[in-house]
Write a protein that holds these residues in place. Structure first.
Motif, PDB file in Angstrom:
ATOM      1  N   UNK A 122       6.446  -2.284  -3.266  1.00 41.48           N
ATOM      2  CA  UNK A 122       7.272  -1.355  -2.493  1.00 41.48           C
ATOM      3  C   UNK A 122       8.587  -1.018  -3.176  1.00 41.48           C
ATOM      4  N   UNK A 123       9.232  -1.970  -3.805  1.00 42.23           N
ATOM      5  CA  UNK A 123      10.523  -1.716  -4.452  1.00 42.23           C
ATOM      6  C   UNK A 123      10.402  -0.688  -5.568  1.00 42.23           C
ATOM      7  N   UNK A 124       9.307  -0.703  -6.276  1.00 45.16           N
ATOM      8  CA  UNK A 124       9.118   0.215  -7.406  1.00 45.16           C
ATOM      9  C   UNK A 124       8.986   1.661  -6.941  1.00 45.16           C
ATOM     10  N   UNK A 125       8.624   1.859  -5.675  1.00 47.37           N
ATOM     11  CA  UNK A 125       8.437   3.212  -5.168  1.00 47.37           C
ATOM     12  C   UNK A 125       9.761   3.910  -4.858  1.00 47.37           C
ATOM     13  N   UNK A 126      10.870   3.240  -5.101  1.00 44.33           N
ATOM     14  CA  UNK A 126      12.173   3.898  -4.998  1.00 44.33           C
ATOM     15  C   UNK A 126      12.338   4.900  -6.141  1.00 44.33           C
ATOM     16  N   UNK A 127      11.591   4.704  -7.237  1.00 44.66           N
ATOM     17  CA  UNK A 127      11.580   5.638  -8.364  1.00 44.66           C
ATOM     18  C   UNK A 127      10.794   6.878  -7.925  1.00 44.66           C
ATOM     19  N   UNK A 128      11.458   8.031  -7.915  1.00 45.83           N
ATOM     20  CA  UNK A 128      10.842   9.257  -7.409  1.00 45.83           C
ATOM     21  C   UNK A 128       9.596   9.650  -8.188  1.00 45.83           C
ATOM     22  N   UNK A 129       9.577   9.418  -9.481  1.00 44.79           N
ATOM     23  CA  UNK A 129       8.397   9.752 -10.282  1.00 44.79           C
ATOM     24  C   UNK A 129       7.193   8.928  -9.845  1.00 44.79           C
ATOM     25  N   UNK A 130       7.423   7.667  -9.539  1.00 41.82           N
ATOM     26  CA  UNK A 130       6.347   6.790  -9.073  1.00 41.82           C
ATOM     27  C   UNK A 130       5.841   7.275  -7.717  1.00 41.82           C
ATOM     28  N   UNK A 131       6.760   7.579  -6.809  1.00 41.19           N
ATOM     29  CA  UNK A 131       6.373   8.038  -5.474  1.00 41.19           C
ATOM     30  C   UNK A 131       5.621   9.371  -5.555  1.00 41.19           C
ATOM     31  N   UNK A 132       6.081  10.293  -6.394  1.00 40.22           N
ATOM     32  CA  UNK A 132       5.405  11.584  -6.539  1.00 40.22           C
ATOM     33  C   UNK A 132       3.995  11.407  -7.089  1.00 40.22           C
ATOM     34  N   UNK A 133       3.841  10.539  -8.067  1.00 39.06           N
ATOM     35  CA  UNK A 133       2.510  10.285  -8.636  1.00 39.06           C
ATOM     36  C   UNK A 133       1.597   9.643  -7.598  1.00 39.06           C
ATOM     37  N   UNK A 134       2.143   8.724  -6.805  1.00 35.39           N
ATOM     38  CA  UNK A 134       1.363   8.045  -5.761  1.00 35.39           C
ATOM     39  C   UNK A 134       0.881   9.057  -4.725  1.00 35.39           C
ATOM     40  N   UNK A 135       1.779   9.939  -4.284  1.00 41.90           N
ATOM     41  CA  UNK A 135       1.403  10.963  -3.298  1.00 41.90           C
ATOM     42  C   UNK A 135       0.363  11.923  -3.868  1.00 41.90           C
ATOM     43  N   UNK A 136       0.576  12.353  -5.093  1.00 42.45           N
ATOM     44  CA  UNK A 136      -0.363  13.286  -5.722  1.00 42.45           C
ATOM     45  C   UNK A 136      -1.745  12.650  -5.867  1.00 42.45           C
ATOM     46  N   UNK A 137      -1.771  11.376  -6.239  1.00 38.78           N
ATOM     47  CA  UNK A 137      -3.060  10.680  -6.383  1.00 38.78           C
ATOM     48  C   UNK A 137      -3.761  10.583  -5.030  1.00 38.78           C
ATOM     49  N   UNK A 138      -2.994  10.293  -3.992  1.00 36.19           N
ATOM     50  CA  UNK A 138      -3.570  10.226  -2.647  1.00 36.19           C
ATOM     51  C   UNK A 138      -4.166  11.551  -2.223  1.00 36.19           C
ATOM     52  N   UNK A 139      -3.426  12.645  -2.493  1.00 36.99           N
ATOM     53  CA  UNK A 139      -3.955  13.973  -2.144  1.00 36.99           C
ATOM     54  C   UNK A 139      -5.204  14.290  -2.957  1.00 36.99           C
ATOM     55  N   UNK A 140      -5.205  13.915  -4.215  1.00 38.89           N
ATOM     56  CA  UNK A 140      -6.381  14.179  -5.063  1.00 38.89           C
ATOM     57  C   UNK A 140      -7.599  13.405  -4.568  1.00 38.89           C
ATOM     58  N   UNK A 141      -7.378  12.161  -4.180  1.00 38.76           N
ATOM     59  CA  UNK A 141      -8.491  11.356  -3.666  1.00 38.76           C
ATOM     60  C   UNK A 141      -9.029  11.922  -2.363  1.00 38.76           C
ATOM     61  N   UNK A 142      -8.112  12.351  -1.484  1.00 38.94           N
ATOM     62  CA  UNK A 142      -8.565  12.969  -0.223  1.00 38.94           C
ATOM     63  C   UNK A 142      -9.320  14.243  -0.475  1.00 38.94           C
ATOM     64  N   UNK A 143      -8.824  15.064  -1.404  1.00 39.45           N
ATOM     65  CA  UNK A 143      -9.508  16.321  -1.722  1.00 39.45           C
ATOM     66  C   UNK A 143     -10.892  16.060  -2.315  1.00 39.45           C
TER      67      UNK A 143
END
Length: 146
Positions: A122-143
């Motif tokens: 959780x602490x590492x997700x304070x980095x915006x690049x990490x959070x953006x990649x995580x969200x994008x991966x989630x959207x890609x998996x859902x799609x």
């Protein structure tokens, strides 16, 4: 009506075209991009297409710039298996570098894998690049499972 959503400006970037009545296009776009119905019911078609375009471009950026690949959806979790509970009982990992975490995000094959990764780091997700990649991966998996 025809709506085309491009993933980028380049000729070889993928695009998705939706054709039909406005309500059909709306439903097709929402389904294709894995948007939950409750979260998009208040959006106009224009707003939905704008969100879908942002999602498409974000996924394309992660694939192009970080070397990610879209993998087929894995089998769903067995009934009664709670990925959040499993993540909470798993031993905590030492937070790694952002680059290492981005590799782990790209390696996730399911949204449950992404949830577990987030729970452990959780602490590492304070980095915006990490959070953006995580969200994008989630959207890609859902799609991809869509």
């Amino acid at each position: 009506m025809t709506v085309t959503i491009k993933s980028g400006p380049e000729r070889d970037d993928w695009a998705a075209a939706f054709k039909g009545a406005a309500y059909e296009v709306y439903d097709d776009v929402a389904t294709f991009f894995g948007f939950e119905r409750e979260s998009v019911t208040t959006l106009s078609l224009h707003e939905l297409v704008s969100e879908a375009s942002k999602t498409a471009q974000g996924v394309a950026t992660v694939v192009r710039d970080l070397g990610a690949t879209v993998v087929p959806a894995a089998q769903p979790a067995t009934p009664g298996e709670d990925p959040w509970a499993a993540a909470q009982t798993a031993p905590a990992r030492e937070p790694g570098s952002a680059a290492s975490l981005l590799e782990q995000i790209n390696a996730c094959a399911t949204t449950d894998d992404l949830k577990r990764l987030w729970a452990r780091n959780q602490d590492a997700f304070a980095d915006q690049a990490v959070m953006d990649a995580w969200k994008a991966r989630g959207r890609a998996l859902k799609a991809a499972s869509g």
